[in-house]
Design a protein around this motif. Structure first.
Motif, PDB file in Angstrom:
ATOM      1  N   PHE A  76       0.833  -1.195   0.000  1.00  0.00           N
ATOM      2  CA  PHE A  76       0.000   0.000   0.000  1.00  0.00           C
ATOM      3  C   PHE A  76       0.873   1.251   0.000  1.00  0.00           C
ATOM      4  O   PHE A  76       1.911   1.301   0.654  1.00  0.00           O
ATOM      5  CB  PHE A  76      -0.927   0.011   1.218  1.00  0.00           C
ATOM      6  CG  PHE A  76      -1.970  -1.075   1.196  1.00  0.00           C
ATOM      7  CD1 PHE A  76      -2.881  -1.158   0.157  1.00  0.00           C
ATOM      8  CD2 PHE A  76      -2.033  -2.020   2.209  1.00  0.00           C
ATOM      9  CE1 PHE A  76      -3.845  -2.155   0.126  1.00  0.00           C
ATOM     10  CE2 PHE A  76      -2.990  -3.016   2.196  1.00  0.00           C
ATOM     11  CZ  PHE A  76      -3.893  -3.098   1.145  1.00  0.00           C
ATOM     12  N   LYS A  77       0.457   2.243  -0.766  1.00  0.00           N
ATOM     13  CA  LYS A  77       1.125   3.537  -0.881  1.00  0.00           C
ATOM     14  C   LYS A  77       2.481   3.464  -1.577  1.00  0.00           C
ATOM     15  O   LYS A  77       3.227   4.440  -1.587  1.00  0.00           O
ATOM     16  CB  LYS A  77       1.281   4.210   0.493  1.00  0.00           C
ATOM     17  CG  LYS A  77      -0.037   4.488   1.202  1.00  0.00           C
ATOM     18  CD  LYS A  77       0.185   5.173   2.544  1.00  0.00           C
ATOM     19  CE  LYS A  77      -1.145   5.444   3.236  1.00  0.00           C
ATOM     20  NZ  LYS A  77      -0.973   6.083   4.552  1.00  0.00           N
TER      21      LYS A  77
ATOM     22  N   LEU B 227      -7.532   4.666  -6.186  1.00  0.00           N
ATOM     23  CA  LEU B 227      -6.648   5.404  -5.277  1.00  0.00           C
ATOM     24  C   LEU B 227      -6.817   4.925  -3.839  1.00  0.00           C
ATOM     25  O   LEU B 227      -5.845   4.790  -3.096  1.00  0.00           O
ATOM     26  CB  LEU B 227      -6.941   6.902  -5.346  1.00  0.00           C
ATOM     27  CG  LEU B 227      -6.484   7.647  -6.603  1.00  0.00           C
ATOM     28  CD1 LEU B 227      -6.847   9.122  -6.485  1.00  0.00           C
ATOM     29  CD2 LEU B 227      -4.980   7.496  -6.815  1.00  0.00           C
ATOM     30  N   HIS B 228      -8.069   4.680  -3.434  1.00  0.00           N
ATOM     31  CA  HIS B 228      -8.310   4.226  -2.059  1.00  0.00           C
ATOM     32  C   HIS B 228      -7.698   2.844  -1.833  1.00  0.00           C
ATOM     33  O   HIS B 228      -7.147   2.564  -0.771  1.00  0.00           O
ATOM     34  CB  HIS B 228      -9.813   4.197  -1.770  1.00  0.00           C
ATOM     35  CG  HIS B 228     -10.457   5.549  -1.816  1.00  0.00           C
ATOM     36  ND1 HIS B 228     -10.180   6.534  -0.900  1.00  0.00           N
ATOM     37  CD2 HIS B 228     -11.347   6.091  -2.680  1.00  0.00           C
ATOM     38  CE1 HIS B 228     -10.882   7.619  -1.191  1.00  0.00           C
ATOM     39  NE2 HIS B 228     -11.595   7.373  -2.262  1.00  0.00           N
TER      40      HIS B 228
ATOM     41  N   TRP C 119      -5.132   1.610  -3.530  1.00  0.00           N
ATOM     42  CA  TRP C 119      -3.682   1.844  -3.582  1.00  0.00           C
ATOM     43  C   TRP C 119      -3.180   2.403  -2.249  1.00  0.00           C
ATOM     44  O   TRP C 119      -2.116   2.021  -1.751  1.00  0.00           O
ATOM     45  CB  TRP C 119      -3.408   2.802  -4.727  1.00  0.00           C
ATOM     46  CG  TRP C 119      -1.975   3.052  -5.072  1.00  0.00           C
ATOM     47  CD1 TRP C 119      -0.949   2.153  -5.047  1.00  0.00           C
ATOM     48  CD2 TRP C 119      -1.407   4.279  -5.538  1.00  0.00           C
ATOM     49  NE1 TRP C 119       0.219   2.755  -5.474  1.00  0.00           N
ATOM     50  CE2 TRP C 119      -0.037   4.056  -5.781  1.00  0.00           C
ATOM     51  CE3 TRP C 119      -1.935   5.539  -5.785  1.00  0.00           C
ATOM     52  CZ2 TRP C 119       0.815   5.047  -6.237  1.00  0.00           C
ATOM     53  CZ3 TRP C 119      -1.094   6.519  -6.257  1.00  0.00           C
ATOM     54  CH2 TRP C 119       0.268   6.295  -6.478  1.00  0.00           C
ATOM     55  N   GLU C 120      -3.968   3.310  -1.666  1.00  0.00           N
ATOM     56  CA  GLU C 120      -3.566   3.939  -0.406  1.00  0.00           C
ATOM     57  C   GLU C 120      -3.882   3.063   0.802  1.00  0.00           C
ATOM     58  O   GLU C 120      -3.361   3.300   1.899  1.00  0.00           O
ATOM     59  CB  GLU C 120      -4.269   5.293  -0.274  1.00  0.00           C
ATOM     60  CG  GLU C 120      -3.779   6.309  -1.316  1.00  0.00           C
ATOM     61  CD  GLU C 120      -4.679   7.527  -1.428  1.00  0.00           C
ATOM     62  OE1 GLU C 120      -5.764   7.515  -0.791  1.00  0.00           O
ATOM     63  OE2 GLU C 120      -4.328   8.466  -2.156  1.00  0.00           O
TER      64      GLU C 120
ATOM     65  N   SER D 181      -9.299   0.237   7.296  1.00  0.00           N
ATOM     66  CA  SER D 181      -8.210  -0.479   6.632  1.00  0.00           C
ATOM     67  C   SER D 181      -8.767  -1.499   5.644  1.00  0.00           C
ATOM     68  O   SER D 181      -9.592  -2.346   5.999  1.00  0.00           O
ATOM     69  CB  SER D 181      -7.347  -1.194   7.672  1.00  0.00           C
ATOM     70  OG  SER D 181      -6.476  -2.120   7.055  1.00  0.00           O
TER      71      SER D 181
ATOM     72  N   ASN E 126       1.051   3.446 -13.173  1.00  0.00           N
ATOM     73  CA  ASN E 126       1.425   4.175 -11.955  1.00  0.00           C
ATOM     74  C   ASN E 126       1.342   5.682 -12.166  1.00  0.00           C
ATOM     75  O   ASN E 126       0.833   6.421 -11.311  1.00  0.00           O
ATOM     76  CB  ASN E 126       2.832   3.789 -11.516  1.00  0.00           C
ATOM     77  CG  ASN E 126       3.088   4.101 -10.060  1.00  0.00           C
ATOM     78  OD1 ASN E 126       2.724   3.322  -9.190  1.00  0.00           O
ATOM     79  ND2 ASN E 126       3.688   5.249  -9.768  1.00  0.00           N
TER      80      ASN E 126
ATOM     81  N   GLN F 128      -4.446  11.287  -8.510  1.00  0.00           N
ATOM     82  CA  GLN F 128      -4.277  11.700  -7.117  1.00  0.00           C
ATOM     83  C   GLN F 128      -4.044  13.201  -7.016  1.00  0.00           C
ATOM     84  O   GLN F 128      -4.515  13.866  -6.081  1.00  0.00           O
ATOM     85  CB  GLN F 128      -3.103  10.930  -6.505  1.00  0.00           C
ATOM     86  CG  GLN F 128      -2.921  11.115  -5.007  1.00  0.00           C
ATOM     87  CD  GLN F 128      -1.728  10.303  -4.502  1.00  0.00           C
ATOM     88  OE1 GLN F 128      -0.646  10.360  -5.078  1.00  0.00           O
ATOM     89  NE2 GLN F 128      -1.944   9.534  -3.455  1.00  0.00           N
TER      90      GLN F 128
END
Length: 355
Positions: A9-10, A42-43, A45-46, A59, A336, A343
């Motif tokens: 993640f991130k 994005l969510h 990925w984060e 989480s 990516n 983002q």
């Protein structure tokens, strides 16, 4: 098979080279033609969602999302092979070489919710690109032919977003259909907003007032036919909404979903109005609780849409010749970069990966 996965993640996506899988059982192997890069990615990925009010973020790891994961839930692909258990009756109008839109919001297939046709609401989801590998790849496995909807000539890159932004906004619009004779206020003029704007017109709605902090996106909404646009950061934003609506505002669709947008959306509604929240930006609600019963406002969440609604959407697009939202094509190895641009708020419309 080449794919780009969330390995941590991130962290930047990682390229994987693996053997192309062969379909088993009722699976269908598709060669990916287009994969939309959605804000929901994005969510994932984060790794979570901001719940606001000082609470611990939600989480995704705790919710069963395991890494590495190939994201991509807005996918169009060419049928390369059917699994050995696929019967002619399962295929419907599909054959080898046909191009189909993948319906990704798959459930367990056994519970009462799934059997009623609402797999997107299943409590044990198997959503493609979320819980199972998705379309950031050159090939992808689909569990059953029923989850492939024949595009019948629609452009793959333009059609890919219908699997999420399309059916999500279509389902949300259906929840306020009784107010189509008045302007609908919509927050967010990105990919979802532009999609909702075009679908509202096709569904016979009067039109929408689009609200966005980004001047470029407001301009794109105006070009796409918005009745009016408003900058929510303007000190008189509430007054502008009332004036431009020309009467009571009965329906708001919030495609952003943060504390500021939901508050302004709630404030602009008349008595008996309806606020439909779609966006997952995050934060906590700020409404004064007594005003909910005093205004008799309905606050409803809307989560994507079901398979039936997705087919209805494609039929509507063909019947009404719905104009696609702006699409920027990018090669798979730029996945990516596409996430980073999204983002940063630099994307108007939708970036679509084209392996």
């Amino acid at each position: 098979m080449k794919s780009f996965k969330v390995a941590d993640f991130k962290a930047p996506l990682q390229e994987f080279d693996e053997a192309t899988p062969q379909p088993s059982g009722t699976q269908v192997l598709i060669k990916v033609k287009a994969a939309g890069v959605c804000h929901s990615d994005l969510h994932i990925w984060e790794g979570g969602y901001d719940l606001g009010h000082g609470r611990k973020p939600l989480s995704l790891k705790d919710r069963g999302i395991n890494l590495p994961l190939t994201m991509g839930h807005e996918t169009v692909g060419e049928i390369a092979a059917f699994g050995p258990d696929v019967k002619p009756t399962d295929q419907g109008d599909l054959k080898l070489g046909d191009v189909g839109l993948v319906y990704p919001w798959i459930g367990c297939g056994k519970c009462a919710t799934c059997l009623a046709g609402d797999e997107n609401m299943c409590l044990t989801p198997r959503s493609l690109g979320v819980y199972c590998d998705g379309g950031y790849s050159d090939h992808m496995l689909v569990p059953h032919p029923r989850y492939l909807l024949n595009l019948k000539g629609l452009d793959p890159a333009s059609a890919a977003p219908y699997a999420c932004s399309g059916v999500t906004t279509y389902s949300a619009l259906k929840k306020v259909e009784q107010h189509f004779d008045t302007p609908i206020v919509m927050f967010g003029a990105g990919g979802l907003g532009l999609m909702a704007l075009s679908l509202l017109k096709a569904m016979g709605g009067k039109g929408a007032i689009m609200v966005d902090i980004d001047g470029r996106k407001r301009e794109a909404a105006e070009k796409a036919g918005a009745l009016a646009t408003v900058d929510p950061k303007a000190p008189d934003a509430l007054e502008q909404l009332a004036k431009k609506a020309g009467g009571p505002i009965r329906a708001v669709i919030d495609l952003v979903g943060n504390a500021a947008t939901t508050q302004l959306g709630f404030d602009c509604l008349t008595k008996g109005g309806k606020l439909v929240i779609v966006g997952l930006f995050g934060g906590g609600a700020t409404w004064a609780l007594p005003l909910i019963p005093i205004k008799a406002v309905t606050i409803q969440g809307s989560y994507v849409g079901n398979l039936r609604e997705t087919q209805e959407l494609l039929d509507l697009v063909r019947a009404k010749n719905v104009a696609p939202i702006p699409v920027t094509k990018a090669p798979l190895n730029k996945a990516n970069d596409a996430l980073v641009q999204l983002q940063q708020g630099a994307v108007v419309g939708r970036t679509v990966l084209t392996p």
